[in-house]
Design a protein around this motif. Structure first.
Motif, PDB file in Angstrom:
ATOM      1  N   ILE A  94      -4.816 -13.511   1.670  1.00  0.00           N
ATOM      2  CA  ILE A  94      -3.550 -13.508   2.406  1.00  0.00           C
ATOM      3  C   ILE A  94      -3.268 -14.923   2.883  1.00  0.00           C
ATOM      4  CG2 ILE A  94      -2.321 -12.571   4.411  1.00  0.00           C
ATOM      5  CD1 ILE A  94      -2.968 -10.487   2.239  1.00  0.00           C
ATOM      6  N   GLN A 103      -6.925 -15.885   4.448  1.00  0.00           N
ATOM      7  CA  GLN A 103      -7.942 -14.906   4.803  1.00  0.00           C
ATOM      8  C   GLN A 103      -8.052 -13.884   3.679  1.00  0.00           C
ATOM      9  OE1 GLN A 103      -7.191 -13.132   8.604  1.00  0.00           O
ATOM     10  NE2 GLN A 103      -9.083 -11.982   8.603  1.00  0.00           N
ATOM     11  N   VAL A 105      -8.924 -10.098   2.580  1.00  0.00           N
ATOM     12  CA  VAL A 105      -8.992  -8.768   3.188  1.00  0.00           C
ATOM     13  C   VAL A 105     -10.343  -8.147   2.821  1.00  0.00           C
ATOM     14  CG1 VAL A 105      -7.923  -6.486   3.317  1.00  0.00           C
ATOM     15  CG2 VAL A 105      -6.482  -8.510   2.987  1.00  0.00           C
ATOM     16  N   HIS A 109     -10.550  -2.320   4.360  1.00  0.00           N
ATOM     17  CA  HIS A 109      -9.457  -2.729   5.229  1.00  0.00           C
ATOM     18  C   HIS A 109      -8.191  -2.959   4.411  1.00  0.00           C
ATOM     19  CE1 HIS A 109     -12.946  -3.568   7.716  1.00  0.00           C
ATOM     20  NE2 HIS A 109     -12.157  -3.732   8.761  1.00  0.00           N
ATOM     21  N   TRP A 111      -4.125  -5.090   4.838  1.00  0.00           N
ATOM     22  CA  TRP A 111      -3.326  -6.026   5.618  1.00  0.00           C
ATOM     23  C   TRP A 111      -1.948  -5.397   5.795  1.00  0.00           C
ATOM     24  CZ3 TRP A 111      -5.099 -10.524   7.702  1.00  0.00           C
ATOM     25  CH2 TRP A 111      -4.160 -11.368   8.276  1.00  0.00           C
ATOM     26  N   GLU A 113       1.928  -5.421   7.517  1.00  0.00           N
ATOM     27  CA  GLU A 113       2.977  -6.238   8.117  1.00  0.00           C
ATOM     28  C   GLU A 113       4.254  -5.425   8.214  1.00  0.00           C
ATOM     29  OE1 GLU A 113       3.671 -10.063   6.360  1.00  0.00           O
ATOM     30  OE2 GLU A 113       1.539 -10.607   6.414  1.00  0.00           O
ATOM     31  N   SER A 123      -0.822  -7.367  11.249  1.00  0.00           N
ATOM     32  CA  SER A 123      -2.097  -7.990  10.877  1.00  0.00           C
ATOM     33  C   SER A 123      -2.087  -9.503  11.062  1.00  0.00           C
ATOM     34  CB  SER A 123      -2.445  -7.654   9.427  1.00  0.00           C
ATOM     35  OG  SER A 123      -2.839  -6.304   9.314  1.00  0.00           O
ATOM     36  N   ARG A 124      -0.924 -10.120  11.110  1.00  0.00           N
ATOM     37  CA  ARG A 124      -0.863 -11.552  11.391  1.00  0.00           C
ATOM     38  C   ARG A 124      -1.361 -11.830  12.805  1.00  0.00           C
ATOM     39  NH1 ARG A 124       5.079 -12.662  10.641  1.00  0.00           N
ATOM     40  NH2 ARG A 124       5.099 -10.576  11.531  1.00  0.00           N
ATOM     41  N   GLY A 127      -5.263  -9.084  12.619  1.00  0.00           N
ATOM     42  CA  GLY A 127      -6.135  -9.159  11.455  1.00  0.00           C
ATOM     43  C   GLY A 127      -6.115  -7.905  10.595  1.00  0.00           C
ATOM     44  N   PRO A 128      -7.032  -7.826   9.624  1.00  0.00           N
ATOM     45  CA  PRO A 128      -7.089  -6.675   8.730  1.00  0.00           C
ATOM     46  C   PRO A 128      -7.336  -5.387   9.512  1.00  0.00           C
ATOM     47  CG  PRO A 128      -8.523  -8.432   7.955  1.00  0.00           C
ATOM     48  CD  PRO A 128      -8.051  -8.823   9.317  1.00  0.00           C
TER      49      PRO A 128
END
Length: 154
Positions: A94, A103, A105, A109, A111, A113, A123-124, A127-128
């Motif tokens: 990501i 990052q 994933v 997990h 991601w 958004e 997730s920004r 996180g995941p």
């Protein structure tokens, strides 16, 4: 005699009520349910007070895909549900946001958004998200009636 017949019919009625309640509970818990969306994070795709039809089968069998809109428990507040789009699957890299480097994933997990990237805690920020927090996948919007449409990406 009339009293016993009345008791028998009453018990029969309550038996049907309990059966239907159990079937309804199992349907909403294991197959799918309706969710009301609130907040601006998924605009313009979804707006506040949209009612969504969701299914619980895909998350249980790990059949989620990039682009799916999902309902999940918030990683920061377990009493709150969030509605976000999957933009990264396990192993995806990501692009960094908010001065965070790229990052990957991790396994197990996703991601998440919101479509409204300027107004979405996702997730920004945290996180995941563990796949175990995903409750359901959105199938379609059913309310308002003039905006009924499928929200699956395939």
């Amino acid at each position: 005699m009339i009293f016993l017949r009345f008791i028998g019919k009453t018990c029969g009625f309550f038996g049907y009520v309990v059966q239907y309640a159990c079937v309804t509970h199992c349907t909403f818990e294991y197959i799918g349910d309706f969710v009301m969306c609130s907040g601006p994070s998924m605009e313009p795709t979804l707006e506040t007070n949209n009612i969504l039809l969701t299914e619980h089968i895909s998350p249980r069998f790990h059949r989620l895909r990039r682009g799916d809109i999902v309902i999940a428990k918030s990683p920061t507040n377990p009493k709150q549900n969030i509605c976000k789009r999957i933009v990264g699957m396990p192993g995806d890299s990501i692009k960094g946001h908010f001065n965070i480097r790229n990052q990957v994933v991790p396994r197990g997990h996703v991601w998440l958004e919101g479509d409204n990237t300027s107004n979405s805690a996702d997730s920004r920020i945290y996180g995941p998200v563990p796949e175990g927090l995903i409750r359901s996948r959105v199938l379609c919007r059913v309310w308002p009636l003039d905006k009924i449409r499928s929200l699956t990406n395939y």
